[in-house]
Design an enzyme around this catalytic site. Structure first.
Site, PDB file in Angstrom:
ATOM      1  N   GLU A 143       0.586  -1.308   0.086  1.00 18.30           N
ATOM      2  CA  GLU A 143      -0.041  -0.063   0.261  1.00 18.30           C
ATOM      3  C   GLU A 143       0.472   1.518   0.048  1.00 18.30           C
ATOM      4  O   GLU A 143       1.879   1.436   0.001  1.00 18.30           O
ATOM      5  CB  GLU A 143      -0.955   0.019   0.868  1.00 18.30           C
ATOM      6  CG  GLU A 143      -1.963  -1.087   1.044  1.00 18.30           C
ATOM      7  CD  GLU A 143      -2.941  -1.010   2.107  1.00 18.30           C
ATOM      8  OE1 GLU A 143      -2.454  -0.032   3.679  1.00 18.30           O
ATOM      9  OE2 GLU A 143      -4.852  -1.434   2.361  1.00 18.30           O
ATOM     10  N   ARG A 202      -2.668  10.860  -1.658  1.00 12.77           N
ATOM     11  CA  ARG A 202      -3.926  10.835  -0.557  1.00 12.77           C
ATOM     12  C   ARG A 202      -4.680  12.199  -1.034  1.00 12.77           C
ATOM     13  O   ARG A 202      -5.709  13.110  -0.576  1.00 12.77           O
ATOM     14  CB  ARG A 202      -4.269   9.865   0.396  1.00 12.77           C
ATOM     15  CG  ARG A 202      -4.817   9.178  -0.284  1.00 12.77           C
ATOM     16  CD  ARG A 202      -4.631   7.953   1.570  1.00 12.77           C
ATOM     17  NE  ARG A 202      -4.893   7.279   1.082  1.00 12.77           N
ATOM     18  CZ  ARG A 202      -5.604   6.274   2.176  1.00 12.77           C
ATOM     19  NH1 ARG A 202      -5.217   6.275   3.668  1.00 12.77           N
ATOM     20  NH2 ARG A 202      -5.865   5.008   2.439  1.00 12.77           N
ATOM     21  N   HIS A 223      -9.945  11.039   3.391  1.00  8.26           N
ATOM     22  CA  HIS A 223      -9.672  10.229   2.221  1.00  8.26           C
ATOM     23  C   HIS A 223      -9.874  10.755   1.793  1.00  8.26           C
ATOM     24  O   HIS A 223     -11.291  11.382   1.218  1.00  8.26           O
ATOM     25  CB  HIS A 223     -10.787   9.170   2.979  1.00  8.26           C
ATOM     26  CG  HIS A 223     -10.206   7.855   1.896  1.00  8.26           C
ATOM     27  ND1 HIS A 223     -10.663   7.614   0.604  1.00  8.26           N
ATOM     28  CD2 HIS A 223      -9.321   7.008   2.469  1.00  8.26           C
ATOM     29  CE1 HIS A 223     -10.104   6.662   0.114  1.00  8.26           C
ATOM     30  NE2 HIS A 223      -9.117   6.352   0.684  1.00  8.26           N
ATOM     31  N   ARG A 234      -1.023   9.224   9.081  1.00 14.72           N
ATOM     32  CA  ARG A 234      -0.740   7.730   9.185  1.00 14.72           C
ATOM     33  C   ARG A 234      -0.481   6.871   8.247  1.00 14.72           C
ATOM     34  O   ARG A 234      -0.730   7.536   7.190  1.00 14.72           O
ATOM     35  CB  ARG A 234      -1.568   7.056  10.346  1.00 14.72           C
ATOM     36  CG  ARG A 234      -2.154   6.264  10.268  1.00 14.72           C
ATOM     37  CD  ARG A 234      -4.008   5.560  10.463  1.00 14.72           C
ATOM     38  NE  ARG A 234      -4.467   5.473   8.845  1.00 14.72           N
ATOM     39  CZ  ARG A 234      -5.323   4.367   8.644  1.00 14.72           C
ATOM     40  NH1 ARG A 234      -5.325   3.777   8.511  1.00 14.72           N
ATOM     41  NH2 ARG A 234      -5.582   4.875   7.227  1.00 14.72           N
ATOM     42  N   HIS A 264     -11.432  10.350   8.086  1.00 15.03           N
ATOM     43  CA  HIS A 264     -10.580   8.920   8.432  1.00 15.03           C
ATOM     44  C   HIS A 264      -9.676   8.490   9.573  1.00 15.03           C
ATOM     45  O   HIS A 264     -10.613   7.360   9.704  1.00 15.03           O
ATOM     46  CB  HIS A 264      -9.717   8.909   6.389  1.00 15.03           C
ATOM     47  CG  HIS A 264      -9.505   7.325   6.091  1.00 15.03           C
ATOM     48  ND1 HIS A 264     -10.631   6.070   5.949  1.00 15.03           N
ATOM     49  CD2 HIS A 264      -8.633   6.593   6.320  1.00 15.03           C
ATOM     50  CE1 HIS A 264     -10.678   5.081   6.298  1.00 15.03           C
ATOM     51  NE2 HIS A 264      -9.024   4.689   5.709  1.00 15.03           N
TER      52      HIS A 264
END
Ligand SMILES: Cc1cc2nc3c(=O)[nH]c(=O)nc-3n(C[C@H](O)[C@H](O)[C@H](O)COP(=O)(O)OP(=O)(O)OC[C@H]3O[C@@H](n4cnc5c(N)ncnc54)[C@H](O)[C@@H]3O)c2cc1C
Length: 544
Positions: A122, A290, A244, A386, A351
């Site tokens: 990821e 993101r 997100h 994160r 998120h």
């Protein structure tokens, strides 16, 4: 009046039945009586909805050093290197422990015919290191832990139990300050009871429902952060809320994620008039990181005064879309959106809460016998951002750390004192529930507009001003009317909102997930600092 029936007395009381809370309960229950409370159904928490997986160094070419480095890079100078090393080094044993609890992860056969765990890769991770159960890892973890906990004779699981406030010994007139219980609302009956324990653990998850749009389930109202703050604990790094970029925008599906993989397969972000816009923000277009994509969407929404933008994958064949994105296809179809022909309405959504109750390497808070684990805590792992799939790992690692410390101290802690009963003799039933619904909406909307993805000094000031009015109104309401679950959540959200605004105001730079137009770059002239707030100091400031 003092009365805590033996049924309401435990060695350890854990608030939260997600990955963090249940892992700790299962670890402690061989030698302690443990009560686990959840606000609604046991499954209703972010854990159940986690899709991707859990990070751990398992691939032969991977290394702890690489996972540590990736995490530190994502944290943008604010992750605590000791905590990162501690967490990453416990990855393998955490996965093994989950497998022993019955979690079935997706496996594959290697070239020698041996079964091994299948690993995903990821964003931010240099190697394949995400252990998963297809695209529903959280469901597998949640259901296995709940099943194991249900079988354990030393664990009492209590659904629909909503913690109102912590009780500490100093509030009872005893000298030292120690956590010893809580007032709890039984949602179904409206009764309030006092529950006592030698040790209290907050495992209540994040605070992402403070925003209008969130990928989280309803429970994520930051209750644990507000409870700890009211009791006197420090809270840190609340400005680092992760958004997100693409959550489905539909009145009946506010919390449904549209996976990054759609953009990975060529999905285009477009305005309602069909114009693409990512070329104005980043040369990587839809595949930019993101936070950049989220900021671009937010900026277009504000610029054009629209409620959402579209993500369009309809140039791919229907067969391809149905094969690669079966869940998204089905979910959208149920809402009359055929993604093989139509673009998907999307908005960014809150998120993950990187900040939270300030804890040490054994999950201890500022108050003796009070621990915080999982998303509610700020351990120092995530810093300013994160990295994907590090959060479930953090739940598991800090459940183990709390387990070690609680075992070490439990015999030295005195039994909890008798607790006073809740006094609601001076409140009446509200005939104005509409005030709560209205304030919920107002709070979440101004947090979205002024304290969301792009901030500025002016927006933060404006938000704080509105918050002051809401705080007063809610305090008055809380003092006059009988408590309901919605009122409790609103009271907690207001505190969380204030902590986010205050932390954001302290940070005169853009770093990680915190972006402000007034200081668009990181301040590299000094060592990055955590934003740590202390209730005692804030009270003093308010009096000045
Ligand atoms: C859609 C989605 C996808 C995600 N995907 C991933 C992923 O792939 N990998 C990853 O690592 N992370 C992922 N995350 C993040 C991760 O799921 C969470 O950080 C993690 O599950 C938090 O676990 P927790 O135990 O701390 O809290 P939760 O699982 O949120 O549980 C909180 C518990 O606290 C209880 N509670 C709350 N308030 C009260 C109260 N007042 N009284 C009593 N009980 C209370 C709730 O009822 C619930 O039982 C994802 C999150 C979401 C929303």
């Amino acid at each position: 009046m003092f009365n805590t029936s033996s049924a309401n007395r435990y060695d350890v009381l854990i608030f939260g039945s997600g990955c963090a809370g249940l892992s700790l309960a299962l670890k402690l229950a061989d030698s302690m009586r443990v009560g686990v409370l959840s606000k609604f159904a046991l499954t209703e928490g972010s854990t159940f909805y986690a899709q991707g997986g859990i990070s751990a160094v398992l691939h032969e070419k991977d290394s702890l050093a690489s996972h540590i480095e990736d995490t530190l890079i994502a944290g943008a100078g604010l992750s605590n290197p000791e905590i990162v090393e501690l967490t990453v080094s416990m990855g393998k044993e955490s996965i093994q422990w989950l497998r022993k609890q019955g979690v079935k992860f997706t496996e594959e056969t290697d070239q020698h015919g041996k079964q091994q765990l299948h690993l995903h890769r990821e964003g931010g991770h240099s190697f394949r290191r995400i252990v998963h159960t297809a695209d529903a890892t959280g469901k597998a973890v949640s259901t296995s832990l709940i099943e194991s906990a249900k079988k354990h004779k030393n664990i009492d699981l209590m659904e629909n139990h909503n913690v109102i406030d912590l009780i500490t010994t100093d509030k009872l007139g005893l000298d030292e300050q120690r956590a010893c219980g809580a007032y709890v609302l039984e949602n179904l009956t409206g009764k309030i009871k006092s529950m006592a324990a030698k040790v209290i653990v907050l495992a209540t998850g994040g605070a992402n429902k403070v925003y209008l749009y969130s990928t989280n389930p309803h429970i994520s109202t930051g209750d644990g952060i507000a409870l700890a703050w009211r009791a006197g604990c420090r809270v840190a790094n609340m400005e680092f809320m992760q958004f997100h970029p693409t959550c489905l925008h539909h009145p009946h599906a506010r919390s449904f994620l549209i996976s990054e993989a759609i953009r990975g397969e060529g999905g285009k972000l477009i305005l309602p008039n069909g114009q693409p816009f990512m070329q104005n923000y980043d040369h990587r277009l839809e595949l930019a990181p993101r936070d950049i994509v989220a900021r671009a969407i937010d900026s277009e929404i504000k610029k054009h005064g629209v409620d959402f933008v579209y993500l369009d994958i309809s140039h791919k064949s229907g067969r391809f879309i149905r094969r690669h994105f079966p869940t998204i296809y089905k979910q959208c179809k149920q809402l009359d959106i055929d993604i093989t022909r139509q673009p998907i309405p999307v908005v960014p959504a809150a998120h993950y809460t990187c900040g939270g109750v300030y804890t040490d390497n054994y999950a201890r808070t500022d108050i003796t016998a009070l621990y915080a684990i999982g998303e509610v805590a700020c351990t120092g792992l995530h810093g300013a951002n994160r990295m994907a799939s590090n959060s479930l790992l953090e739940c598991l690692v800090f459940a183990e750390r709390a387990n070690q410390h609680i075992r070490h101290v439990i015999d030295s802690l005195p039994p909890p004192p008798e607790l006073p009963q809740w006094d609601d003799s001076r409140v009446s039933l509200s005939d104005e529930e509409v005030v709560i619904a209205h304030n919920w909406d107002e709070l979440r909307r101004f947090m979205w507009d002024y304290v969301g993805i792009v901030r500025s000094d002016k927006r933060l000031k404006r938000a704080m001003h509105r918050l002051e009015l809401l705080k007063e109104e809610i305090a008055e309401y809380y003092g006059s009317y009988r408590i309901t679950s919605d009122l409790l959540e609103l009271r907690n959200l207001v505190i969380v909102a204030e902590l986010i605004i205050r932390c954001a105001q302290l940070r005169k730079e853009s770093r990680g997930l915190h972006y402000t137009k007034d200081y668009p770059d990181p301040d590299d002239s000094r060592t990055p600092q955590n934003s740590i707030l202390s209730p005692a100091e804030i009270k003093l400031q308010s009096r000045e």
